[in-house]
Design a protein around this motif. Sequence first.
Motif, mmCIF file in Angstrom:
data_model
loop_
_atom_site.group_PDB
_atom_site.id
_atom_site.type_symbol
_atom_site.label_atom_id
_atom_site.label_comp_id
_atom_site.label_asym_id
_atom_site.label_seq_id
_atom_site.Cartn_x
_atom_site.Cartn_y
_atom_site.Cartn_z
ATOM 1 N N PRO A 145 1.131 -1.308 0.113
ATOM 2 C CA PRO A 145 -0.022 -0.143 -0.048
ATOM 3 C C PRO A 145 0.862 1.267 0.008
ATOM 4 O O PRO A 145 2.020 1.408 0.305
ATOM 5 N N SER A 173 4.623 0.266 5.563
ATOM 6 C CA SER A 173 4.236 0.686 4.550
ATOM 7 C C SER A 173 2.730 1.015 5.303
ATOM 8 O O SER A 173 2.355 0.463 6.208
ATOM 9 N N HIS A 174 1.983 2.183 4.943
ATOM 10 C CA HIS A 174 0.369 2.424 4.970
ATOM 11 C C HIS A 174 -0.165 2.782 3.973
ATOM 12 O O HIS A 174 0.206 3.448 2.997
ATOM 13 N N PHE A 175 -1.538 2.711 4.226
ATOM 14 C CA PHE A 175 -2.449 3.351 3.237
ATOM 15 C C PHE A 175 -2.233 5.238 3.058
ATOM 16 O O PHE A 175 -1.814 5.637 3.893
ATOM 17 N N CYS B 106 -7.287 7.521 1.899
ATOM 18 C CA CYS B 106 -6.192 8.089 2.565
ATOM 19 C C CYS B 106 -5.493 9.108 1.646
ATOM 20 O O CYS B 106 -5.276 10.209 2.227
ATOM 21 N N ALA B 107 -5.469 8.684 0.354
ATOM 22 C CA ALA B 107 -4.478 9.555 -0.438
ATOM 23 C C ALA B 107 -5.271 10.758 -0.804
ATOM 24 O O ALA B 107 -4.400 11.873 -1.045
ATOM 25 N N SER B 112 -4.874 12.489 6.530
ATOM 26 C CA SER B 112 -3.813 11.283 6.366
ATOM 27 C C SER B 112 -2.515 11.627 7.275
ATOM 28 O O SER B 112 -1.905 12.724 6.941
ATOM 29 N N GLN B 118 -5.969 5.088 9.991
ATOM 30 C CA GLN B 118 -4.997 4.555 8.978
ATOM 31 C C GLN B 118 -3.607 4.062 9.927
ATOM 32 O O GLN B 118 -3.283 3.057 9.592
ATOM 33 N N ALA B 121 -4.736 0.500 10.907
ATOM 34 C CA ALA B 121 -4.634 -0.555 10.058
ATOM 35 C C ALA B 121 -3.188 -1.026 9.738
ATOM 36 O O ALA B 121 -2.785 -2.147 9.748
ATOM 37 N N GLN B 122 -2.252 0.262 10.013
ATOM 38 C CA GLN B 122 -0.692 -0.215 9.675
ATOM 39 C C GLN B 122 -0.260 -1.093 10.800
ATOM 40 O O GLN B 122 0.408 -2.167 10.677
ATOM 41 N N VAL B 126 -3.274 -4.580 8.784
ATOM 42 C CA VAL B 126 -4.153 -4.368 7.640
ATOM 43 C C VAL B 126 -3.595 -3.818 6.292
ATOM 44 O O VAL B 126 -3.483 -2.664 6.168
ATOM 45 N N ASN B 127 -3.032 -4.483 5.397
ATOM 46 C CA ASN B 127 -2.324 -4.005 4.246
ATOM 47 C C ASN B 127 -3.291 -4.031 3.222
ATOM 48 O O ASN B 127 -2.957 -3.659 2.056
#
Lengths: 177, 240
Positions: A145, A173-175, B106-107, B112, B118, B121-122, B126-127
Amino acid sequence: MDKARIATLWLDGCSGCHMSLLDIDERLLDIASAIELVFSPLVDNKEFPENVDLTLVEGALANEEDIEKIKMVRARTKLLVALGDCAVTGNVPAMRNNFVLADVLHRGYVDNATANCGPPVHEVPQLEPKVIPLHELVAVDLFVPGCPPSADLIFFVLSEVLAGRIPDLSTRSHFGN
Amino acid sequence: MPEISHYQVKTLTIDGKEVCASEHQTILEVARENNIDIPTLCYFNGLNGVGACRLCLVEVKGNNKLLPACVTQAQEGMEVTAHSPQLHEYRKLIIELLLTERSHVCAVCVSSGHCELQSLAQKLGVNHVTLPYLHEQCKADGSHRHFVADHNRCVLCTRCMRVCDEIEGAHTWDITGRGIRSRMITDMGEPWGDSETCTNCGKCVSVCPVGALVEKGKAVAEMTKPNFLPYLIQMRGKGQ
């Protein structure tokens, strides 16, 4: 030793992941000596070859051509990597999923058009009703990601794979960006 | 006769570690005091716990249900498991469910880099999301002078509701609907900008863990949240 056969594929994304790949800069030289880049927007091959060791896929699946390509690439690739948030989550391209496709096309090609009104129907692949990440259609071996994944991260992925390891990206890595 | 003290220290174990709890302490508070990290999203130090996000679910020996650590009081002799492969899978699933329910992109999000969803998840690995995204269009309310409420990014943690009620005393925020149809609302569902109870204090924006409540005029990744509540609690503790 045979060089690793590497490919990159650009589907529904902004090319930012490919830009990030190029941002590896001088380290590209180290990688270049260990790989053969057999297919990519960066090289001139027109046909995706058989027996590819690793394919980095940027972008989500948004149209009928993407769907055909990813199935073919999956069948010809040992290690398929979803590179970047579009390939991993759908990301920005999938934001249209909150609307009906016909409304999106109407907005772009009729409401906001001043000439040649109407969505294109010839010579461009038709959009699918919903944009999906790669793994909703094909098996993905590694998720990377990031929007975009940093050059350091992509270098790490390539280095690890070339060393015969599946990289652990959990802390790297992260979103998003 | 000396006054009998009702203060009682309890001893229990969390992940095999012997720990002490004072009266009324939750499992989460005891765990954090002992550097045992239990992930949370709806919990906010200084606000009442509600057990909404379920990320802090733990196993307690002898109890066949999972218990939310943030609202479960530590008890004498408890044997708590805060980390196990199964709990890790449940926590990952909760993050995945949150990511599928609304539109968390997120982008293009102002929060962000400063977003608890976020970073969770990291942290939990959770990828990617194994469940289908719902892609449901929610409303964004930009009627307030200073702030925006984008329900596409809301995780229903109810921190905004609690801080507005418990600290500011306005109770502008509340929740309507049930289950997946739940939505945060201002007053009786009027636009935020028309709210007669909102004091424009911005506490809700400060405690929002994601990009649902943000200041106007911020671009991607520009929305940072001030950490003011610990200061507020400290000042209150000093009687000021």
